[in-house]
Design a protein around this motif. Sequence first.
Motif, PDB file in Angstrom:
ATOM      1  N   ALA A 116       0.853  -1.195   0.000  1.00 32.18           N
ATOM      2  CA  ALA A 116       0.000   0.000   0.000  1.00 32.18           C
ATOM      3  C   ALA A 116       0.887   1.242   0.000  1.00 32.18           C
ATOM      4  O   ALA A 116       1.924   1.276   0.661  1.00 32.18           O
ATOM      5  CB  ALA A 116      -0.901   0.002   1.225  1.00 32.18           C
ATOM      6  N   HIS A 117       0.476   2.257  -0.746  1.00 25.70           N
ATOM      7  CA  HIS A 117       1.258   3.503  -0.801  1.00 25.70           C
ATOM      8  C   HIS A 117       1.537   4.059   0.592  1.00 25.70           C
ATOM      9  O   HIS A 117       2.614   4.607   0.842  1.00 25.70           O
ATOM     10  CB  HIS A 117       0.539   4.562  -1.651  1.00 25.70           C
ATOM     11  N   SER A 118       0.602   3.897   1.505  1.00 22.19           N
ATOM     12  CA  SER A 118       0.767   4.430   2.865  1.00 22.19           C
ATOM     13  C   SER A 118       1.889   3.737   3.638  1.00 22.19           C
ATOM     14  O   SER A 118       2.331   4.243   4.665  1.00 22.19           O
ATOM     15  CB  SER A 118      -0.542   4.287   3.644  1.00 22.19           C
ATOM     16  N   HIS A 119       2.361   2.609   3.140  1.00 20.85           N
ATOM     17  CA  HIS A 119       3.385   1.847   3.861  1.00 20.85           C
ATOM     18  C   HIS A 119       4.672   1.653   3.064  1.00 20.85           C
ATOM     19  O   HIS A 119       5.567   0.944   3.515  1.00 20.85           O
ATOM     20  CB  HIS A 119       2.811   0.495   4.287  1.00 20.85           C
ATOM     21  N   THR A 120       4.784   2.275   1.898  1.00 19.90           N
ATOM     22  CA  THR A 120       6.021   2.127   1.128  1.00 19.90           C
ATOM     23  C   THR A 120       7.159   2.827   1.856  1.00 19.90           C
ATOM     24  O   THR A 120       6.957   3.801   2.580  1.00 19.90           O
ATOM     25  CB  THR A 120       5.887   2.701  -0.304  1.00 19.90           C
ATOM     26  N   GLY A 121       8.347   2.281   1.680  1.00 20.59           N
ATOM     27  CA  GLY A 121       9.525   2.858   2.303  1.00 20.59           C
ATOM     28  C   GLY A 121       9.681   2.544   3.781  1.00 20.59           C
ATOM     29  O   GLY A 121      10.570   3.076   4.439  1.00 20.59           O
ATOM     30  N   GLN A 122       8.822   1.674   4.321  1.00 18.39           N
ATOM     31  CA  GLN A 122       8.871   1.344   5.744  1.00 18.39           C
ATOM     32  C   GLN A 122       9.442  -0.048   6.011  1.00 18.39           C
ATOM     33  O   GLN A 122       9.426  -0.516   7.145  1.00 18.39           O
ATOM     34  CB  GLN A 122       7.470   1.463   6.349  1.00 18.39           C
ATOM     35  N   GLY A 123       9.909  -0.724   4.981  1.00 14.26           N
ATOM     36  CA  GLY A 123      10.530  -2.038   5.160  1.00 14.26           C
ATOM     37  C   GLY A 123       9.569  -3.215   5.140  1.00 14.26           C
ATOM     38  O   GLY A 123       9.985  -4.344   5.389  1.00 14.26           O
ATOM     39  N   VAL A 124       8.309  -2.972   4.839  1.00  8.89           N
ATOM     40  CA  VAL A 124       7.332  -4.063   4.859  1.00  8.89           C
ATOM     41  C   VAL A 124       7.606  -5.053   3.730  1.00  8.89           C
ATOM     42  O   VAL A 124       7.635  -6.270   3.965  1.00  8.89           O
ATOM     43  CB  VAL A 124       5.880  -3.535   4.795  1.00  8.89           C
ATOM     44  N   SER A 125       7.817  -4.568   2.513  1.00 10.64           N
ATOM     45  CA  SER A 125       8.120  -5.475   1.400  1.00 10.64           C
ATOM     46  C   SER A 125       9.395  -6.249   1.667  1.00 10.64           C
ATOM     47  O   SER A 125       9.471  -7.457   1.408  1.00 10.64           O
ATOM     48  CB  SER A 125       8.244  -4.709   0.078  1.00 10.64           C
ATOM     49  N   ARG A 126      10.408  -5.579   2.168  1.00 14.02           N
ATOM     50  CA  ARG A 126      11.676  -6.250   2.497  1.00 14.02           C
ATOM     51  C   ARG A 126      11.430  -7.385   3.495  1.00 14.02           C
ATOM     52  O   ARG A 126      11.958  -8.480   3.363  1.00 14.02           O
ATOM     53  CB  ARG A 126      12.678  -5.252   3.060  1.00 14.02           C
ATOM     54  N   ALA A 127      10.599  -7.116   4.503  1.00 11.53           N
ATOM     55  CA  ALA A 127      10.308  -8.137   5.513  1.00 11.53           C
ATOM     56  C   ALA A 127       9.560  -9.320   4.898  1.00 11.53           C
ATOM     57  O   ALA A 127       9.860 -10.480   5.208  1.00 11.53           O
ATOM     58  CB  ALA A 127       9.495  -7.525   6.655  1.00 11.53           C
ATOM     59  N   LEU A 128       8.604  -9.036   4.034  1.00 11.27           N
ATOM     60  CA  LEU A 128       7.845 -10.118   3.406  1.00 11.27           C
ATOM     61  C   LEU A 128       8.730 -10.947   2.476  1.00 11.27           C
ATOM     62  O   LEU A 128       8.645 -12.175   2.464  1.00 11.27           O
ATOM     63  CB  LEU A 128       6.652  -9.556   2.635  1.00 11.27           C
TER      64      LEU A 128
END
Length: 170
Positions: A116-128
């Motif tokens: 989600a755009h609201s969570h980009t750049g926060q490391g969520v994709s990296r964690a997944l």
Amino acid sequence: MSREARAESTRFRMIADIPSRTIKRPTGCDFTNPTSAEIPALGQLMLAAYRGTPDEADAGTTIACATEEIRRVFDGKYGELIQEASFVAHEDNRPIAVTLITVWQGEPLLAYAFTAHSHTGQGVSRALITASINALAMRGHARLNLAVNENNSRARKLYESMGFRRSNAV
């Protein structure tokens, strides 16, 4: 990845070697394996996440189109879904990011990863992606493949920082 999207952009293959041991997962991320019951919510997330990006055509123009694309992944259009290596991050019972891993041509493929755009750049994709790599390592897989749009510099930088390297053209 719809045929229309492939025709409109150039993609190239990236590969990462999967370590034989699991790697440290970033903290602060709680997620689960996706279920078919989440397909509508993942379609809605996909449409919103891809809007305004170089991959926008992959989601189509409506929630129905994006939902159908997610359904195709679950149905095996891009190879069998490895559900235990695919993950969904949630916030307030809503999906905010996802990785969908399939088996394509005998090897794991990161078929989709979006946030989600609201969570980009926060490391969520990296964690997944890290969780997906760990799950694949536990199953004895040696590599993870993906196809990235050459115009998606944000995704390319993430993948490169995680050890993916460019391979032959898709």
